[in-house]
Write a protein that holds these residues in place. Structure first.
Motif, PDB file in Angstrom:
ATOM      1  N   ASP A   1       0.798  -1.251  -0.153  1.00  0.00           N
ATOM      2  CA  ASP A   1      -0.006   0.103  -0.093  1.00  0.00           C
ATOM      3  C   ASP A   1       1.172   1.565  -0.024  1.00  0.00           C
ATOM      4  N   THR A   2       0.036   2.587  -0.700  1.00  0.00           N
ATOM      5  CA  THR A   2       1.443   3.621  -0.194  1.00  0.00           C
ATOM      6  C   THR A   2       0.944   4.728   0.385  1.00  0.00           C
ATOM      7  N   LEU A   3       1.068   5.652   0.503  1.00  0.00           N
ATOM      8  CA  LEU A   3       0.771   6.799   1.799  1.00  0.00           C
ATOM      9  C   LEU A   3       1.436   8.498   0.781  1.00  0.00           C
ATOM     10  N   GLN A   4       0.737   9.309   0.740  1.00  0.00           N
ATOM     11  CA  GLN A   4       1.709  10.415  -0.047  1.00  0.00           C
ATOM     12  C   GLN A   4       1.130  11.087   1.935  1.00  0.00           C
ATOM     13  N   LEU A   5       2.997  12.117   1.562  1.00  0.00           N
ATOM     14  CA  LEU A   5       2.914  12.716   2.855  1.00  0.00           C
ATOM     15  C   LEU A   5       3.463  14.231   2.226  1.00  0.00           C
ATOM     16  N   GLU A   6       3.178  14.989   2.331  1.00  0.00           N
ATOM     17  CA  GLU A   6       3.667  16.541   1.561  1.00  0.00           C
ATOM     18  C   GLU A   6       4.258  16.261   0.622  1.00  0.00           C
ATOM     19  N   GLY A   7       3.778  15.611   0.061  1.00  0.00           N
ATOM     20  CA  GLY A   7       3.562  15.883  -1.965  1.00  0.00           C
ATOM     21  C   GLY A   7       4.583  14.572  -1.877  1.00  0.00           C
ATOM     22  N   ARG A   8       5.308  13.557  -1.617  1.00  0.00           N
ATOM     23  CA  ARG A   8       5.462  12.695  -1.795  1.00  0.00           C
ATOM     24  C   ARG A   8       4.929  10.795  -1.771  1.00  0.00           C
ATOM     25  N   THR A   9       5.064  10.182  -2.407  1.00  0.00           N
ATOM     26  CA  THR A   9       4.829   9.172  -1.722  1.00  0.00           C
ATOM     27  C   THR A   9       5.621   7.848  -1.818  1.00  0.00           C
ATOM     28  N   TYR A  10       4.809   7.126  -0.759  1.00  0.00           N
ATOM     29  CA  TYR A  10       5.851   6.178   0.439  1.00  0.00           C
ATOM     30  C   TYR A  10       5.595   4.947   0.495  1.00  0.00           C
ATOM     31  N   VAL A  11       5.959   4.060   0.683  1.00  0.00           N
ATOM     32  CA  VAL A  11       5.799   2.477   0.789  1.00  0.00           C
ATOM     33  C   VAL A  11       4.978   2.152   2.211  1.00  0.00           C
ATOM     34  N   ILE A  12       4.095   1.632   2.427  1.00  0.00           N
ATOM     35  CA  ILE A  12       3.680   1.570   3.931  1.00  0.00           C
ATOM     36  C   ILE A  12       4.083   0.189   3.980  1.00  0.00           C
ATOM     37  N   LEU A  13       5.401  -0.349   5.229  1.00  0.00           N
ATOM     38  CA  LEU A  13       6.042  -1.637   6.134  1.00  0.00           C
ATOM     39  C   LEU A  13       4.877  -1.911   6.720  1.00  0.00           C
ATOM     40  N   ASN A  14       4.098  -1.445   7.695  1.00  0.00           N
ATOM     41  CA  ASN A  14       3.773  -1.833   8.751  1.00  0.00           C
ATOM     42  C   ASN A  14       2.694  -1.099   9.193  1.00  0.00           C
ATOM     43  N   TRP A  15       1.812  -1.391   9.462  1.00  0.00           N
ATOM     44  CA  TRP A  15       0.483  -0.909  10.502  1.00  0.00           C
ATOM     45  C   TRP A  15       0.812  -1.386  12.014  1.00  0.00           C
ATOM     46  N   GLN A  16       1.093  -1.141  12.701  1.00  0.00           N
ATOM     47  CA  GLN A  16       0.570  -1.065  14.683  1.00  0.00           C
ATOM     48  C   GLN A  16      -0.084   0.220  15.193  1.00  0.00           C
ATOM     49  N   GLY A  17      -1.298  -0.926  15.424  1.00  0.00           N
ATOM     50  CA  GLY A  17      -2.265  -0.186  16.149  1.00  0.00           C
ATOM     51  C   GLY A  17      -3.872  -0.792  15.949  1.00  0.00           C
ATOM     52  N   ASP A  18      -4.456   0.225  15.987  1.00  0.00           N
ATOM     53  CA  ASP A  18      -6.173  -0.138  15.353  1.00  0.00           C
ATOM     54  C   ASP A  18      -6.574   0.024  13.760  1.00  0.00           C
ATOM     55  N   THR A  19      -5.900  -1.235  13.449  1.00  0.00           N
ATOM     56  CA  THR A  19      -6.345  -1.309  11.486  1.00  0.00           C
ATOM     57  C   THR A  19      -8.336  -1.279  11.841  1.00  0.00           C
ATOM     58  N   ASP A  20      -8.752  -1.747  12.610  1.00  0.00           N
ATOM     59  CA  ASP A  20     -10.359  -1.895  12.106  1.00  0.00           C
ATOM     60  C   ASP A  20     -10.790  -0.873  11.967  1.00  0.00           C
ATOM     61  N   CYS A  21     -10.621   0.271  11.967  1.00  0.00           N
ATOM     62  CA  CYS A  21     -11.251   1.810  10.965  1.00  0.00           C
ATOM     63  C   CYS A  21     -10.770   1.501   9.911  1.00  0.00           C
ATOM     64  N   ILE A  22      -9.728   0.406   9.215  1.00  0.00           N
ATOM     65  CA  ILE A  22      -9.827   1.068   7.710  1.00  0.00           C
ATOM     66  C   ILE A  22     -11.093  -0.759   6.993  1.00  0.00           C
ATOM     67  N   PRO A  23     -12.099   0.286   6.078  1.00  0.00           N
ATOM     68  CA  PRO A  23     -12.761  -0.467   5.818  1.00  0.00           C
ATOM     69  C   PRO A  23     -12.701  -1.664   4.621  1.00  0.00           C
ATOM     70  N   SER A  24     -13.183  -2.911   4.861  1.00  0.00           N
ATOM     71  CA  SER A  24     -13.609  -3.590   4.262  1.00  0.00           C
ATOM     72  C   SER A  24     -14.380  -3.511   2.533  1.00  0.00           C
ATOM     73  N   SER A  25     -13.500  -5.027   1.761  1.00  0.00           N
ATOM     74  CA  SER A  25     -13.962  -4.318   0.343  1.00  0.00           C
ATOM     75  C   SER A  25     -15.830  -4.189   0.609  1.00  0.00           C
ATOM     76  N   GLU A  26     -15.836  -5.234   1.211  1.00  0.00           N
ATOM     77  CA  GLU A  26     -17.842  -5.742   1.675  1.00  0.00           C
ATOM     78  C   GLU A  26     -18.164  -4.413   2.229  1.00  0.00           C
ATOM     79  N   SER A  27     -18.121  -3.886   2.909  1.00  0.00           N
ATOM     80  CA  SER A  27     -18.335  -2.841   3.933  1.00  0.00           C
ATOM     81  C   SER A  27     -18.647  -1.693   2.533  1.00  0.00           C
TER      82      SER A  27
END
Length: 163
Positions: free
Chosen positions: A7-33
């Motif tokens: 997955d990617t993340l844009q921050l301050e005009g640049r694109t970064y690769v996400i290596l890891n999420w640590q925390g409450d990832t339940d807030c990321i909606p599922s495809s089905e939702s």
């Protein structure tokens, strides 16, 4: 284990690769939702989707989803999203140089403008160009330093290097 498409993340005009999420990832909606079903096209993408996040105004958004859909033409566009479809074609030739097969590749994107995520935790990321897109250049380059972005309820609290 096969390397997963990041997955990617844009921050301050640049694109970064996400290596890891640590925390409450339940807030990321599922495809089905969100109203669609994905299928895994390969072992590099088990979920059948690639998420593209952005930080704007110090808030975390899920702004684009690249999805491999179960029934792409029949899948309706989710509410509060717009859809973009990219079609790419690859021509194959037989041993005499005659056209033999034309393959179509379909890429469906769902774009959201206001899908804020109330994520609390850390996202570990690294500059995109050193991992994907130009692997031959990455061999000569110094590896980028991973960094963390700390969020509380979707708001950026801190950004720091991990080394």
């Amino acid at each position: 284990m096969t390397t997963q498409v990041p997955d990617t993340l844009q921050l301050e005009g640049r694109t970064y690769v996400i290596l890891n999420w640590q925390g409450d990832t339940d807030c990321i909606p599922s495809s089905e939702s969100l109203g669609f079903h994905t299928v895994s096209q390969s072992s590099e993408n088990w979920s059948g989707r690639i998420n593209h996040y952005g930080v704007w105004g110090n808030e975390l958004y899920l702004f684009k989803i690249e999805a491999t859909l179960e029934a792409a033409p029949d899948t309706p566009t989710p509410p509060n999203a717009r859809r973009e479809v990219l079609l790419r074609y690859e021509q194959f030739f037989d041993f005499e140089g005659h056209p033999a097969e034309l393959r179509e590749y379909r890429y469906d994107f769902f774009i959201y403008e206001d899908l804020k995520l109330p994520f609390t935790g850390r996202v570990i990321a690294v500059a995109e160009e050193n991992l994907w897109g130009k692997p031959e250049a990455a061999l000569d380059a110094e590896p980028a330093t991973p960094f963390a972005i700390v969020f509380r309820n979707g708001l950026v609290e801190d950004v720091y290097d991990l080394e």
